[in-house]
Design a protein around this motif. Structure first.
Motif, PDB file in Angstrom:
ATOM      1  N   PRO A  26      -8.092  -1.606   6.188  1.00 34.03           N
ATOM      2  CA  PRO A  26      -7.922  -0.152   6.334  1.00 34.03           C
ATOM      3  C   PRO A  26      -9.191   0.489   6.919  1.00 34.03           C
ATOM      4  CG  PRO A  26      -7.294  -0.914   4.128  1.00 34.03           C
ATOM      5  CD  PRO A  26      -8.010  -2.036   4.784  1.00 34.03           C
ATOM      6  N   ASP A  73      -4.873  10.114   9.507  1.00 35.31           N
ATOM      7  CA  ASP A  73      -4.341   8.777   9.771  1.00 35.31           C
ATOM      8  C   ASP A  73      -2.824   8.809   9.934  1.00 35.31           C
ATOM      9  OD1 ASP A  73      -6.829   7.624   9.651  1.00 35.31           O
ATOM     10  OD2 ASP A  73      -6.659   7.018   7.557  1.00 35.31           O
ATOM     11  N   ASN A  77      -4.092  12.785   1.239  1.00 35.86           N
ATOM     12  CA  ASN A  77      -5.467  12.304   1.290  1.00 35.86           C
ATOM     13  C   ASN A  77      -5.823  11.586   2.590  1.00 35.86           C
ATOM     14  OD1 ASN A  77      -6.644  12.739  -1.613  1.00 35.86           O
ATOM     15  ND2 ASN A  77      -4.576  11.960  -1.931  1.00 35.86           N
ATOM     16  N   ASN A  78      -4.828  11.384   3.457  1.00 34.87           N
ATOM     17  CA  ASN A  78      -5.074  10.668   4.720  1.00 34.87           C
ATOM     18  C   ASN A  78      -4.286  11.330   5.857  1.00 34.87           C
ATOM     19  OD1 ASN A  78      -6.474   7.878   3.753  1.00 34.87           O
ATOM     20  ND2 ASN A  78      -4.870   8.464   2.303  1.00 34.87           N
ATOM     21  N   MET A 127       0.838  -1.195   0.000  1.00 32.79           N
ATOM     22  CA  MET A 127       0.000   0.000   0.000  1.00 32.79           C
ATOM     23  C   MET A 127       0.874   1.247   0.000  1.00 32.79           C
ATOM     24  SD  MET A 127      -2.595  -1.404   2.971  1.00 32.79           S
ATOM     25  CE  MET A 127      -3.717  -0.008   2.881  1.00 32.79           C
ATOM     26  N   LEU A 128       0.300   2.370  -0.386  1.00 38.74           N
ATOM     27  CA  LEU A 128       1.032   3.639  -0.367  1.00 38.74           C
ATOM     28  C   LEU A 128       1.206   4.159   1.050  1.00 38.74           C
ATOM     29  CD1 LEU A 128      -0.503   5.544  -3.433  1.00 38.74           C
ATOM     30  CD2 LEU A 128       1.630   4.236  -3.298  1.00 38.74           C
ATOM     31  N   GLY A 129       0.328   3.788   1.946  1.00 35.86           N
ATOM     32  CA  GLY A 129       0.423   4.207   3.341  1.00 35.86           C
ATOM     33  C   GLY A 129      -0.303   3.211   4.223  1.00 35.86           C
ATOM     34  N   TYR A 130       0.179   3.095   5.473  1.00 38.28           N
ATOM     35  CA  TYR A 130      -0.369   2.083   6.374  1.00 38.28           C
ATOM     36  C   TYR A 130      -0.915   2.664   7.670  1.00 38.28           C
ATOM     37  CZ  TYR A 130       2.129  -1.252   3.367  1.00 38.28           C
ATOM     38  OH  TYR A 130       2.581  -1.993   2.299  1.00 38.28           O
ATOM     39  N   TYR A 142       1.396  11.472  -1.843  1.00 38.98           N
ATOM     40  CA  TYR A 142       0.023  11.494  -2.375  1.00 38.98           C
ATOM     41  C   TYR A 142      -0.942  10.885  -1.355  1.00 38.98           C
ATOM     42  CZ  TYR A 142      -4.006  10.175  -5.223  1.00 38.98           C
ATOM     43  OH  TYR A 142      -5.282  10.012  -5.699  1.00 38.98           O
ATOM     44  N   TRP A 143      -0.527   9.774  -0.746  1.00 38.59           N
ATOM     45  CA  TRP A 143      -1.385   9.137   0.258  1.00 38.59           C
ATOM     46  C   TRP A 143      -1.553  10.038   1.480  1.00 38.59           C
ATOM     47  CZ3 TRP A 143      -0.676   7.733   5.348  1.00 38.59           C
ATOM     48  CH2 TRP A 143      -1.631   6.893   5.902  1.00 38.59           C
ATOM     49  N   PRO A 152       4.934   8.928  -4.180  1.00 40.95           N
ATOM     50  CA  PRO A 152       3.782   8.023  -3.992  1.00 40.95           C
ATOM     51  C   PRO A 152       3.190   8.100  -2.591  1.00 40.95           C
ATOM     52  CG  PRO A 152       5.558   6.908  -5.155  1.00 40.95           C
ATOM     53  CD  PRO A 152       6.129   8.210  -4.665  1.00 40.95           C
ATOM     54  N   HIS A 153       4.053   8.083  -1.575  1.00 40.74           N
ATOM     55  CA  HIS A 153       3.528   8.150  -0.210  1.00 40.74           C
ATOM     56  C   HIS A 153       2.987   9.544   0.104  1.00 40.74           C
ATOM     57  CE1 HIS A 153       2.907   7.342   3.985  1.00 40.74           C
ATOM     58  NE2 HIS A 153       3.770   8.272   4.346  1.00 40.74           N
TER      59      HIS A 153
END
Length: 501
Positions: free
Chosen positions: A429, A228, A224-225, A53-56, A220-221, A217-218
């Motif tokens: 998630p 989190d 949007n998060n 995933m891009l983020g956890y 971008y995550w 990439p991360h």
């Protein structure tokens, strides 16, 4: 014996790299020899290794990506978990030694730096106990220092700048607070005219591109998060704010000061003990590298103090400062170099102390697993997941189609026991409802404590969201003796089977 050791190190100073490699290998071996039950950070890595995933969540993804790759190649096991951590720890120590060698032109001082960094509690203790992301971040710190000082010492080369950009990118997706290190490094060279010019070289743009390519990439995550990514860390830093006796600003700065002292104290004590005869000369010695590293140390903690004040943080932990306290041994090695001292005769004593601390800790952690049950001291490692897996699989022709676990520690350990079965954790998630596959699905929870004899509501919600309304499946409680424990000491698991159409 000390004379022979000193003579051997003088003839072959590179032996320090083999000793460090042996230390990391011993850590892997002792980990594998323990029961196949894992602790908090490792169980999280085992569970998350199912996903790319891009983020956890609250931690950036570098360690998770590395763990995912190793598991994809070799399968999930305690060995796979131990290899990732100890490889990163070895690379951290390796590049740390390389950096000291660049700055001092001495393999003896590179050995001093590597052995001294092994006296930092996050390195010899916490990394072996249950850290993961911090170990990856320590590696990126040493990689950055190697690239950064290579750029300063050598004629400008594109490859050096690209290495710096790559290190900054990797560090950012290893631990968010890593960003403080390169910022402090830039501030540290601003007063140095001949180094300041390196900041305006066109190759800096290439470094920036390399960094952005790794981070994008991360990033971008994160955009949007954001909640989190930052929510848990911010909450931890403000822990106890409501009951603070002092104003938040003073409480936070005091906590930072205490954490800083804890981070530095042991290493400074060991260094003073080994170099006591020359402390005055070492303290007064300086050169351009001690000036830059000294400014970096000061700048990092000033930046952290400003963040503490800006966030209203009241709580700091010593392990959160690991990336910054890691600068200290390199600074001390450069101080010894500036003093013009030959450290060869001090290496045996430093090797002995660092060896006792580092090897002693992994032996102690291994021995605690063996000795603990004898005195009724049980930990995560003793929870009998393998025994539970055998009990719940007994008499069944096929493994479960999926397992739904009640928490991450349980989920990660069940991933080890059922490597070919999807492990589902409610709420992960956070914005996705778990979709159960068709077939027999196993729901598992810890039955320790009051009111834990029925399937928890969060597991029932997974059933409900998959259209299985009505009565709850029949719950079963099973007691399994602890790993290495007596037959009388048992751990309670709860489980239930549900047939998903």
């Amino acid at each position: 014996m000390e004379k022979n050791m000193r003579s051997h190190l003088a003839r072959r100073p590179e032996v320090i790299y083999f000793l460090v490699a042996g230390y990391c290998l011993l850590s892997i071996i002792l980990k594998v020899l323990r029961p196949a039950s894992i602790e908090i950070d490792e169980s999280e890595q085992a569970f998350l290794s199912q996903y790319l995933m891009l983020g956890y969540g609250t931690q950036p993804p570098l360690y998770n990506w590395l763990q995912y790759g190793v598991v994809a190649l070799f399968g999930i096991s305690v060995t796979a978990l131990a290899i990732v951590k100890n490889t990163l720890l070895f690379l951290f120590l390796l590049f740390y030694g390389f950096t000291a060698r660049i700055l001092t032109q001495s393999q003896d001082l590179a050995a001093v730096a590597m052995l001294t960094v092994l006296t930092l509690p996050p390195v010899f203790l916490l990394s072996q106990r249950d850290l993961s992301h911090t170990v990856a971040a320590l590696f990126t710190v040493s990689l950055f220092l190697y690239g950064f000082f290579s750029v300063l010492k050598q004629p400008p080369r594109l490859i050096g700048y690209l290495l710096v950009g790559l290190a900054v990118g990797l560090g950012t997706i290893a631990k968010y607070n890593f960003v403080i290190v390169p910022v402090a490094a830039v501030l540290a060279i601003l007063p140095e005219r001949r180094f300041r010019e390196r900041l305006f070289d066109w190759r800096v743009l290439a470094a920036l591109v390399a960094c952005l390519a790794v981070v994008a990439p991360h990033a971008y995550w994160v955009v949007n998060n954001l909640s989190d990514a930052t929510g848990v860390t911010v909450a931890e830093m403000k822990e106890g704010a409501d009951s603070a006796l002092l104003p938040h600003s003073l409480e936070g700065l005091l906590s930072l000061a205490v954490a800083t002292i804890k981070g530095f104290a042991l290493t400074l004590f060991v260094f003073a003990l080994v170099f006591y005869a020359d402390l005055g000369k070492i303290l007064s010695a300086r050169n351009e590298w001690t000036r830059i590293l000294g400014r970096m140390l000061v700048a990092t903690f000033v930046i952290i103090a400003l963040i503490v004040l800006a966030m209203g943080a009241t709580h700091m932990r010593a392990k959160w400062l690991a990336l910054f306290t890691a600068l200290l041994p390199l600074y001390l090695a450069c101080k010894v170099d500036a003093a013009g001292l030959d450290p060869a005769r001090r290496l045996p004593a430093l090797l002995s102390i660092a060896g006792v601390l580092s090897v002693g800790v992994i032996l102690m952690l291994w021995a605690r697993v063996i000795v603990g049950p004898m005195i009724g001291d049980y930990s995560f490692v003793h929870i009998p997941y393998s025994g539970f897996a055998r009990a719940v699989s007994s008499g069944r022709e096929a493994p479960p189609a999926a397992i739904v676990a009640d928490d991450r520690v349980l989920a990660g350990n069940l991933r080890i026991q059922f490597p070919n079965t999807p492990i589902i954790l409610p709420g992960f998630p956070s914005d996705v409802t778990a979709k159960l596959p068709s077939g027999s699905v196993l729901f598992v929870w810890s039955a320790e404590g009051e009111g834990r004899d029925k399937i928890p509501h969060r597991l029932l919600n997974v059933l409900a969201s998959n259209g299985a309304g009505g009565s709850a499946p029949e719950s079963t409680i099973v007691t399994i003796p602890y790993n290495l424990g007596t037959a009388a000491d048992k751990y309670k698991f709860g489980y239930a089977w549900a047939q998903q159409p």
